[in-house]
Write an enzyme that holds these catalytic residues in place. Sequence first.
Site, short mmCIF file in Angstrom:
data_model
loop_
_atom_site.label_atom_id
_atom_site.label_comp_id
_atom_site.label_asym_id
_atom_site.label_seq_id
_atom_site.Cartn_x
_atom_site.Cartn_y
_atom_site.Cartn_z
CG ASN A 191 -9.93 149.44 74.48
OD1 ASN A 191 -10.12 148.41 74.11
ND2 ASN A 191 -9.93 149.53 76.11
NE ARG A 192 -9.71 151.05 66.24
CZ ARG A 192 -8.63 151.43 65.33
NH1 ARG A 192 -7.63 151.99 65.37
NH2 ARG A 192 -9.07 150.59 64.06
#
Length: 232
Positions: free
Chosen positions: A34-35
């Site tokens: 994920n970011r």
Amino acid sequence: ALALLTPTDLAGVRAVVSAGGTREPVDPVRFLGNRGTGRQGVAVAAELARRGADVTLVAANVEIGIPPGVAVVPVTTALELEQAMRDAAGDADVVVMSAAVADFRPSTTAPAKVKKADGVAPPTIELVTNPDVLAGLVAARHPGQVIVGFAAETGDDAGSVLDHGRAKARRKGADLLAVNAVGTDQGFGDVPNAVVVLDAAGDEVGRAGGSKADVARGLVDLVAARITGVDT
Ligand code: CTP
Ligand code: CA
């Protein structure tokens, strides 16, 4: 002289902070990620340490430097993060869950690299749900321990960012939930941030905005007030 100006209102306080984003392995060379970069969690750890707390950072794939004086426990996956947080939270006065924890992981990890072949359909990745680390910490909370969660929300047809944040605050039961709106230009990476802080009832107890250091300062002020019972 500088040391005299540094507030040490959190001297003697033990804090554990998670930061970054977990990675869930698909095969030896691939993961679901994920970011989350770790910037906000690292800023919170730095602010706690600056104010005299004894800080452990559970770092999931953190992409930036760790502040001096902060003890680091590196982890990769949600399950590793859960174990590290459980271990560290036992005798902590403050627990901050800033890491972006994968909600799901592949049900199995292929032992060898998954290969493609002409005329063969692409594989399907079956997922299973990861434990909710924050919920587990809240369930195991000891008296006096202050637990802080983060919630990254986008508004949708079902409600605004704050609507979703309020519902999550009540569901999670953390003492404080820092809600931030995320989009392509807000929340992730080296960008300014803004949070609305809710209590376990979903009521707003404060706001903080600006750089991630500014958000960390505002949030730690709210944490300090809960520890000492005094508004700082
Ligand atoms: N969190 C956690 N364990 C998970 C998922 C999330 O501890 N498996 C924590 C995050 O670190 C954060 C808080 O829970 O402090 C809220 O995370 P968020 O992803 O916003 O909430 P979810 O409950 O996962 O709900 P959803 O993603 O469906 O909005
Ligand atoms: Ca989630």
